[in-house]
Design an enzyme around this catalytic site. Structure first.
Site, short mmCIF file in Angstrom:
data_model
loop_
_atom_site.label_atom_id
_atom_site.label_comp_id
_atom_site.label_asym_id
_atom_site.label_seq_id
_atom_site.Cartn_x
_atom_site.Cartn_y
_atom_site.Cartn_z
N VAL A 10 -3.65 4.33 -2.16
CA VAL A 10 -5.06 4.17 -2.54
C VAL A 10 -5.96 5.18 -1.85
O VAL A 10 -7.16 5.21 -2.10
CB VAL A 10 -5.55 2.73 -2.21
CG1 VAL A 10 -4.84 1.73 -3.10
CG2 VAL A 10 -5.34 2.40 -0.74
N ARG A 12 -5.97 9.10 0.77
CA ARG A 12 -5.37 10.05 1.70
C ARG A 12 -6.49 10.57 2.59
O ARG A 12 -7.53 11.00 2.09
CB ARG A 12 -4.70 11.21 0.96
CG ARG A 12 -3.52 10.77 0.12
CD ARG A 12 -2.86 11.95 -0.60
NE ARG A 12 -1.81 11.49 -1.48
CZ ARG A 12 -0.54 11.30 -1.12
NH1 ARG A 12 -0.19 11.56 0.14
NH2 ARG A 12 0.35 10.87 -1.98
N GLY A 13 -6.27 10.49 3.90
CA GLY A 13 -7.30 10.90 4.83
C GLY A 13 -6.81 12.02 5.72
O GLY A 13 -5.71 12.57 5.54
N PHE A 15 -5.81 11.86 8.67
CA PHE A 15 -4.69 11.51 9.54
C PHE A 15 -3.48 10.98 8.80
O PHE A 15 -2.44 10.77 9.39
CB PHE A 15 -5.15 10.47 10.57
CG PHE A 15 -6.10 11.02 11.58
CD1 PHE A 15 -5.76 12.09 12.36
CD2 PHE A 15 -7.36 10.47 11.74
CE1 PHE A 15 -6.63 12.61 13.30
CE2 PHE A 15 -8.25 10.98 12.67
CZ PHE A 15 -7.88 12.06 13.45
N ILE A 17 -1.82 8.64 5.10
CA ILE A 17 -1.86 8.03 3.77
C ILE A 17 -2.21 6.55 3.91
O ILE A 17 -1.79 5.87 4.84
CB ILE A 17 -0.49 8.17 3.07
CG1 ILE A 17 -0.08 9.65 3.01
CG2 ILE A 17 -0.51 7.59 1.67
CD1 ILE A 17 1.33 9.88 2.53
N VAL A 18 -2.97 6.04 2.94
CA VAL A 18 -3.36 4.64 2.91
C VAL A 18 -2.65 3.97 1.73
O VAL A 18 -2.81 4.39 0.57
CB VAL A 18 -4.89 4.47 2.79
CG1 VAL A 18 -5.25 2.99 2.80
CG2 VAL A 18 -5.59 5.20 3.93
N LYS A 33 -2.30 1.67 6.79
CA LYS A 33 -2.64 3.07 7.05
C LYS A 33 -1.45 3.71 7.76
O LYS A 33 -1.07 3.29 8.86
CB LYS A 33 -3.90 3.17 7.90
CG LYS A 33 -4.39 4.59 8.10
CD LYS A 33 -5.66 4.63 8.92
CE LYS A 33 -6.86 4.15 8.13
NZ LYS A 33 -8.13 4.39 8.86
N ASP A 128 -19.32 6.61 12.91
CA ASP A 128 -19.13 7.17 11.57
C ASP A 128 -19.53 6.16 10.52
O ASP A 128 -18.82 5.95 9.52
CB ASP A 128 -17.67 7.61 11.38
CG ASP A 128 -17.51 8.58 10.20
OD1 ASP A 128 -18.51 9.20 9.80
OD2 ASP A 128 -16.39 8.71 9.69
#
Length: 698
Positions: A10, A12-13, A15, A17-18, A33, A128
């Site tokens: 769902v 990608r960041g 750090f 994959i989610v 995560k 953030d």
């Protein structure tokens, strides 16, 4: 991952994959995560670890819930709550140009407000906060903030310097590289509220320099006049360029426009926990001196509880009282508290501290002699110090459950298992990886991720125990008092290895030694065994140990060897300068170590290394014991308070020079009380009492 079934990716960041996953045990959807750790830099690993630590600290209906973390395939897997309604940014984008009504905006805003308030009370900055990190439930009615990857845990007064966060939401002080605190989160919160009213960001530009200029000028498009002046004014106040002029979170929550929205939240979203307000104690004088002992009947004649006369009709007893004596105070002096209940006390060389039932930390400070009321002409009585009491600043939202004082520093344990320390940083006894002094409580960051259940401070070291029975020590290390196998000193917590057959439950620190009480009621110790004050000598009977059976020091935690202590179940222990005392499961009190001043409880100033049963307390079931520099305090199950040993400078709470036979300390009260906590340090004693059930019922 055997407990989870992957459904789809769902996100990608930076750090990793989610994944959206199904938890097999209850068929519940969760987010995992996946953060690869093998190729991560040190800073990236710290950021991932920080997110786990932060999530463990937070528990709130408007914050994404943390479930667990584990390592698999060289990746850190963080399991957390799934919010199926998408992000608030997506919700706003789908509105196109159709503005939200004010009630909907406030419904979302006050939930974010409550969540951020919870974050700040845990001494954390989000750093953030943005609409992309605010998630919605499936009905898009409940909001939950998440993504704490760059949050920073702070002491209440400290300021962070690192420039982080999404550029569109960063504050002017960050653009200038100035230090910031919680007010930067307030700025970001203002940006989120502006976005809810305008459906676009307050500050946007084609490049970073242009964006910084916009933020620094504080210019943004006006808010639609369809919204109330109060809402527009609230946004302007939160986006003030001067951080000091931005409102605090509690001021925003009390804003007239927010109160109705807070009250209208559905009960399943959560509620604001109400706490009794305790007034600050600025200059309350010390009260209630004791009467001469001859005018007060013994504790036994009063049913064994502290106090002497029945309650006056119509006058309720105080919630609790705290007495002090020693350092020139020859008879018990009741410290000022107003109407608050103190459940635990601790004393240091210069500090007197207590924990209230509501989780506040209260400190008592002596005013200079001569500042109180003038004495009568011709009076020969020595001037007694007056005390003022105050609640410790910087503790808002933090619930303290235990306090321990060293010589010049103090450690507090919160209800979340977090240790905060303040005071002198000499010897590294604060555990902050430096030797700096700290005036306000600061979290011992190396112990985040562990749930600490008990902490104790010695003169210049500290030891803590976690709920998993792990032991940590730091501070001055000579004599082996840290239990680390050497005499090295450490300015940050080090894990202590104890024999595997023992499980630590509580810890006790002395001047140059330490003790551990185990789950099985056994006693381990380390440090200086001078006069056999730790019970290390191999004693099989009442006979004195031979020279080869005497132990002077132990650098690791070692079971005590002296009979009968090595055979008894021990419930309570304390270690003083040159002697120690324990209470067994049968309520008997044993003392061991030096008896130079009769502190072992016998009139014979014997030179013996054999533990001594305090025979004068036979028939009294002892429940608590505390050791000072050359005296001992014991508390009976019926509330009697006994002292013995060196009597100089009021150590015994009586006007005598001390004896080796225990005698009762008399307190003056108009109600009967039971003892809840006792503490000694050097020549000072603190004693906390509360009304007996009989007195309350009367």
């Amino acid at each position: 991952m055997e407990k989870y079934k992957k459904i789809r990716v769902v996100g990608r960041g930076a750090f990793g994959i989610v994944h959206l996953c199904l938890r097999k045990a209850d068929q519940k959807l969760v987010i995992i995560k996946q953060i690869p750790v093998e190729q991560m830099t040190k800073d990236e690993r710290l950021a991932a670890q920080n997110e786990c630590q932060v999530l463990k600290l937070l528990s709130h209906p408007n914050i994404i819930e943390y479930y667990e973390n584990f390592l698999e395939d060289k990746a850190l897997m963080i399991v957390m709550e799934y919010a199926p309604g998408g992000t608030l940014a997506e919700y706003i984008q789908k509105r196109c140009n159709s503005l939200l009504d004010e009630d909907t905006i406030l419904h979302f805003f006050v939930q974010i407000l409550l969540a951020l308030h919870h974050v700040h009370t845990k001494l954390i900055l989000h750093r953030d906060l943005k609409t992309q990190n605010i998630l919605l439930d499936k009905h898009q009615m409940i909001v939950k903030i998440g993504d704490f990857g760059i949050s920073k845990i702070l002491s209440s007064k400290s300021k962070a310097y690192t420039v982080v966060g999404t550029p569109c939401y960063i504050s002017p002080e960050l653009c200038e590289g100035k230090p910031y605190n919680q007010k930067s989160d307030i700025w970001a919160l203002g940006c989120v509220l502006y976005e809810l009213t305008s459906l676009k960001r307050a500050f946007e530009a084609a490049n970073l320099p242009a964006l910084v200029l916009k933020i620094m000028s504080g210019t943004f498009a006006p808010i639609s006049d369809r919204y109330s002046p109060e809402l527009r004014h609230l946004i302007l106040s939160m986006l003030n360029l001067d951080p000091s002029k931005r409102p605090q979170l509690n001021e925003i929550m009390a804003h007239p426009i927010c109160i109705p929205a807070l009250l209208n939240l559905y009960s399943d979203i959560g509620s604001v926990k109400m706490r009794r307000v305790e007034k600050p104690l600025a200059s309350v004088p010390a009260v209630s001196r004791v009467r001469p002992a001859s005018r007060i009947p013994s504790a036994r004649s009063r049913g064994g509880r502290v106090g002497h006369s029945p309650a006056k009709p119509g006058i309720p007893p105080p919630l609790s009282s705290v007495y002090t004596w020693g350092s020139g105070i020859s008879t018990p002096l009741r410290l000022p508290m107003l109407n608050t209940e103190v459940v635990q006390v601790s004393a240091g060389r210069t500090q007197k501290a207590g924990v209230t039932k509501s989780g506040r930390l209260i400190m008592w400070e002596a005013t200079p002699v001569g500042t109180g009321a003038p004495s009568l002409p011709g009076s020969i009585e020595h001037a007694q110090p007056q005390f003022i009491s105050r609640f410790l600043e910087g503790q808002s939202g933090v619930t303290i459950k235990h306090v321990s004082c060293g010589d010049l520093f103090t450690a507090c344990l919160t209800d979340r298992g977090i240790i905060m320390t303040f005071g002198s940083g000499s010897n590294g006894c604060l555990g902050h990886a430096n030797f700096n002094d700290v005036t306000q409580p600061k979290i011992v960051e190396d112990l985040l991720g562990y749930e600490i259940v008990h902490v104790s401070c010695g003169a210049s070291h500290a030891i803590a125990v976690s709920n998993e029975k792990e032991v940590f020590s730091w501070g001055r290390g000579d004599n082996g008092r840290l239990g680390l196998g050497s005499q090295e000193s450490y300015n940050s917590p080090q894990q202590v290895i104890i024999p595997p057959e023992y499980e630590a439950q509580r810890v006790v620190c002395g001047i140059d030694s330490s003790m551990i009480l185990t789950v099985a009621n056994q006693l381990l110790a380390c440090g200086s065994n001078r006069f056999n004050k730790l019970g290390f000598d191999r004693i099989l009977s009442a006979s004195e140990p031979s020279s080869e059976d005497q132990v002077e020091e132990a650098y690791t935690f070692t079971p005590i060897q002296s009979a009968p202590l090595n055979q008894e179940a021990i419930l309570c222990a304390d270690v003083g300068t040159s002697h120690s005392a324990v209470v067994t499961a049968l309520g008997q009190c044993y003392t061991f170590g030096s008896n130079q001043h009769g502190q072992l409880g016998t009139s014979a100033h014997r030179n013996s290394r054999v533990p001594c049963l305090v025979s004068a307390l036979q028939g009294v079931k002892v429940t608590m014991v505390a050791c000072g520099d050359a005296y001992t305090v014991a508390v009976g199950a019926e509330g009697q308070v006994f002292t013995w040993g060196k009597g100089a400078r009021g150590r015994l709470g009586r006007r005598d020079e001390g004896i080796g036979i225990p005698k009762i300390v008399q307190l003056e009260e108009n109600h009967s009380y039971v003892v809840t906590s006792v503490a000694c340090c050097h020549g000072n004693t603190l004693l906390a009492v509360k009304p007996s059930l009989e007195d309350i019922s009367v």
